[in-house]
Design an enzyme around this catalytic site. Structure first.
Site, PDB file in Angstrom:
ATOM      1  NE  ARG A 278      -6.503  10.530 -14.424  1.00  0.00           N
ATOM      2  CZ  ARG A 278      -6.914   9.293 -14.170  1.00  0.00           C
ATOM      3  NH1 ARG A 278      -7.620   9.048 -13.079  1.00  0.00           N
ATOM      4  NH2 ARG A 278      -6.626   8.305 -14.995  1.00  0.00           N
ATOM      5  NE  ARG A 293      -9.623  11.563  -4.778  1.00  0.00           N
ATOM      6  CZ  ARG A 293     -10.175  10.570  -5.489  1.00  0.00           C
ATOM      7  NH1 ARG A 293     -10.130  10.612  -6.813  1.00  0.00           N
ATOM      8  NH2 ARG A 293     -10.767   9.554  -4.887  1.00  0.00           N
ATOM      9  CD  GLU A 365     -10.429   3.344  -9.579  1.00  0.00           C
ATOM     10  OE1 GLU A 365      -9.856   3.432 -10.687  1.00  0.00           O
ATOM     11  OE2 GLU A 365     -11.363   4.099  -9.234  1.00  0.00           O
ATOM     12  CB  SER A 368      -9.837   0.810 -13.525  1.00  0.00           C
ATOM     13  OG  SER A 368     -11.064   0.798 -14.212  1.00  0.00           O
ATOM     14  NE  ARG A 406      -5.611   6.501  -6.120  1.00  0.00           N
ATOM     15  CZ  ARG A 406      -6.908   6.701  -6.376  1.00  0.00           C
ATOM     16  NH1 ARG A 406      -7.710   5.648  -6.530  1.00  0.00           N
ATOM     17  NH2 ARG A 406      -7.388   7.916  -6.466  1.00  0.00           N
TER      18      ARG A 406
END
Length: 440
Positions: A278, A293, A365, A368, A406
């Protein structure tokens, strides 16, 4: 993609549902209805003109055969010429309508593609915490001590705990730019253990393990709703007309694109492991430093194909697996029902599991799971055939099992001991993880 029949059946309900998302979809929705109505007007007209063409062609063909067999009567040639001229007029009108139909259908498809999924009626107006599991530490011990030789109340973060010899951001940046890292030594075995442990657990839950391609064509991203929507986050290879996936959800959803599955083969459940990419446009804040990130990360993703009436139960099932994983790893977390205006284009409802990070003194987070109903399946042409019935569109769902980077952050921060070592979950040791990471 939304079902046009359902939109026509109750446009007010669909319009109200889209309004809950808070976007500017009303104009697009109205355009879809107008284009759909014009398309349905053109089709019978075009069908009628083609019927006229066929009838006229047959009549002219018979007349021409009769003329060859018998001398033409006075005036018959004029009648034939008039019939031919009339047929040409019908053909011209049919051609014009066909051209309009092609334009209308292209505009309709483009407008449909821009409409997000209708949110679930229970999707909340704002993020809502459903439950909190585990006791989050409010602070932690900074083992390095401050300039006065006293312990600091600020918790160490994962970079301080692991040290540059295990999370090498500097060399990663030299090689590839910011937000890239070398993961080294014991953390490599921790990553591989997390992946193998998760895949083994998911196999026990009926998910088939998959290592999918990470380069996909545009139609795969379109089919999952990432295009047109998140272009700014996607790495592209224009010379090859390929894209790097930001999640293996894209490849897993496309496994059965254009297929009709037998109803008795459902549900189909997969667990995909892949690197993900990403662009993460924009500057990262201090809370996002290190590997929290990054542009490249590894993930184990769950994906399910089910009949539509089973979608909500499957969504609860995927969330339960995510919570089981966090519980087994000993990570405190909370479950959040995501706000309707933050669902993303394909999701009708989404739950996040947020892990407590002591260094940040907040929940972030970690996983998900989304119920995309029949939205993705309709775009990808994935259908199933109920026993004795006609093919129907199915539902698709996705959920993160392990976001590796993470999860490593959470394990480092929660496993830290006063001597600087990190105790890792016992469940990972049989899969190759060290029981204890030495101090940096």
């Amino acid at each position: 993609m939304l079902d046009l029949k359902a939109l026509r059946r109750d446009p007010d309900a669909a319009r109200a549902a889209l309004a809950r998302r808070g976007g500017s979809d009303a104009e697009t929705f109205d355009r879809v209805l107008v284009l759909d109505e014009r398309r349905r007007e053109i089709l019978p007209q075009l069908e009628g003109l083609r019927a006229e063409q066929n009838a006229a062609s047959q009549a002219i063909g018979k007349a021409q055969k009769a003329r060859k067999a018998n001398p033409p009567a006075p005036g018959s040639q004029a009648d034939a010429d008039a019939a031919i001229a009339a047929m040409r007029d019908v053909a011209a009108r049919a051609k014009a309508l066909q051209e309009e139909l092609t334009t209308v259908e292209a505009q309709l498809q483009e407008s449909q593609a821009r409409l997000p999924n209708l949110p679930h009626p229970d999707a909340p107006p704002r993020d809502t915490v459903i439950r909190t599991v585990g006791e989050p530490a409010v602070d932690g011990l900074d083992l390095r001590a401050n300039a006065e030789g006293e312990a600091s109340s600020a918790a160490l973060d994962h970079l301080q705990i692991a040290g540059p010899d295990r999370v090498d951001m500097e060399r990663g940046a030299r090689l590839s730019g910011s937000r890239f890292a070398y993961l080294r030594g014991d953390l490599v075995f921790l990553e591989l253990a997390l992946v193998q442990w998760a895949l083994s657990k998911l196999r026990g839950h009926g998910h088939e393990a998959v290592v999918p391609p990470v380069l996909v064509r545009e139609e795969a991203l379109y089919g999952t709703g990432f295009l047109p929507d998140t272009e700014q986050q996607i790495y592209t290879l224009p010379d090859d007309e390929l894209f790097l996936v930001g999640t293996s959800e894209v490849a897993l959803a496309s496994m059965h694109a254009g297929e009709i599955l037998e109803g008795d083969s459902l549900p189909r459940r997969y667990a995909g492991f892949s690197p993900c990419f990403r662009r993460e446009a924009g500057a990262a804040g201090s809370a996002d430093r290190g590997i929290f990130r990054v542009h490249q990360f590894d993930k184990v993703e769950m994906f399910s194909f089910v009949p539509p009436e089973q979608a909500e139960d499957e969504h609860a099932r995927l969330l339960a697996i995510e919570e089981e994983i966090l519980g087994d790893l000993g990570i405190p977390y909370r479950v959040v029902d995501i706000a309707v205006d933050d669902l993303g284009s394909s999701a009708a409802r989404k739950f996040d599991c947020e892990a407590w990070l002591p260094s940040q003194e907040q929940y972030r987070e970690l996983t998900s799971t989304s119920n995309t109903t029949d939205y993705q399946a309709r775009r990808l042409g994935v259908r199933y055939r109920p026993e004795g019935g006609k093919p129907e569109t199915m539902a698709t769902l996705n959920g993160t099992a392990i976001a590796v980077g993470r999860t490593i952050i959470a394990l480092l921060e929660h496993g830290l001991r006063e001597d600087g070592t990190v105790v890792l979950p016992e469940c990972l040791v049989p899969f190759g993880a060290p029981a204890v990471l030495p101090a940096a």
